[in-house]
Design an enzyme around this catalytic site. Sequence first.
Site, PDB file in Angstrom:
ATOM      1  N   SER A 109       0.845  -1.187   0.000  1.00  0.00           N
ATOM      2  CA  SER A 109       0.000   0.000   0.000  1.00  0.00           C
ATOM      3  C   SER A 109       0.881   1.238   0.000  1.00  0.00           C
ATOM      4  CB  SER A 109      -0.913   0.011   1.222  1.00  0.00           C
ATOM      5  OG  SER A 109      -0.140   0.263   2.377  1.00  0.00           O
ATOM      6  N   LYS A 110       0.232   2.370  -0.071  1.00  0.00           N
ATOM      7  CA  LYS A 110       0.932   3.660  -0.171  1.00  0.00           C
ATOM      8  C   LYS A 110       2.034   3.829   0.885  1.00  0.00           C
ATOM      9  CE  LYS A 110       0.821   7.124  -3.045  1.00  0.00           C
ATOM     10  NZ  LYS A 110       1.909   6.787  -3.954  1.00  0.00           N
TER      11      LYS A 110
END
Length: 469
Positions: free
Chosen positions: A241-242
């Site tokens: 994820s980010k």
Amino acid sequence: MSTPVVTRFAPSPTGFLHIGGARTALFNWLFARHHGGTFLLRIEDTDRLRSTPEATQAILDGLDWLGLDHDGAAISQFERAPRHADVAQQMLDSGRAYKCFATQDEIQTFRDTAKAEGRSTLFHSPWRDADPASHPDAPYVVRIKAPRDGATVIHDTVQGDVTIRNDQLDDMVLLRSDGTPVYMLAVAVDDHDMGVTHVIRGDDHLNNAARQMMIYDAMGWPLPVYAHIPLIHGTDGKKLSKRHGALGVEEYRAMGYPATGLRNYLARLGWSHGDDEFFTDSQAREWFGLDGIGKSPARLDFKKLDNLSGQHISSTDDAALLHDLQGFLSATGQPPLSTEKAALLEQGLYCLKERAKTYPELIEKAQFIMADRPIVPDEKATEHLDDVSRRILQELTPHLQTATWDRDSLEATANQFAADQGMKFGKLAGPLRAALAGRSATPSVFDMMLVLGQAETLARLTDAAQGGG
Ligand code: GLU
């Protein structure tokens, strides 16, 4: 003769080219190229609200940068909607699909009751076996007649046989009440029409495979080979994820990783060939096979990426490396190199590329080439240009004026000079680095002198000797 291999990459253009998507594209590309087959690109742009031309362009740019060329024109899934609807109609005609007139309220009531009674909430439409004569003149969706008993087995090349009980599959909608096809139908029809023989994609699509197989079955189409690859995880083993850092391929490009290095790294994310870590493109094409894809998720590892990237930079020949560096400068909005600087840089690459992991690192080491006279020393280099050092540089200059400009003579001259002054050569190196590059960490002083040439070297030494008053 076996059927020629056809693979595809089918991104949804809703953002950038995700690093996981790039790996999927790479695996499909490698597999097709390995088999002398075809690699197709299909833009899954049916979500009209989220799909943008800019996102499509970003995907095309990312693939282009990575060198993942596709065969033929990119296909727009949206433009094929009439064909998708046509296939749904064929399923209606053959009795493998039906018109369902149930309203949203009716479906909700069905689900509420099923829940209250502890039954599966998968909708069982009363219209599945209804006589068409009883059809009202009302909006309807087209649903597939899913098998109700038994099980569907996905023979997945990576995951093995994956069994899904058919009572877990509902009569999924194929066409909405406005006649538009659903995504699942579009994918199956497109893969079939494009002649895709191998569907290689993230394992988040594994469940979709069972649903897509229903469509193949209803149409009597031969199934493709499925290979669902485990998703990439972050360094902590959690789903990417980010917060794990860069997700878009263009971010890696902007960080200055060479395409060859990123490609090598992506190939190793989930696929292996013995213990090989570093390999060239042609080796990857030669070695790639679905049997080398692992079952467990690969973890992002920036150290490994840096390491491979550095090896690719150092093994790229100078002309190609200069070309890639120029591409990097332009992609990151930096001013292009002048012809002179480019020529000088190409001459200097031999001493710059050995330990640079990224292009910015390489450019940093090339500071002595990039900078123009008068060289402005940074803080650390300034410490090497005190009065004593400047006097030493001044005295060294005439010796270099008469030296032959090759490595052996330069080394001999400098060593002799240091010995005459009763000092170690190391003492000379600091002031020379500061004078030639304005830095304290540089390539070797002799490499810098050779790359800069005699006139420029002497001019910089004279500048430094005179500087500061
Ligand atoms: N468009 C899908 C995605 O971006 C891929 C669909 C497929 O490969 O079947 O995840």
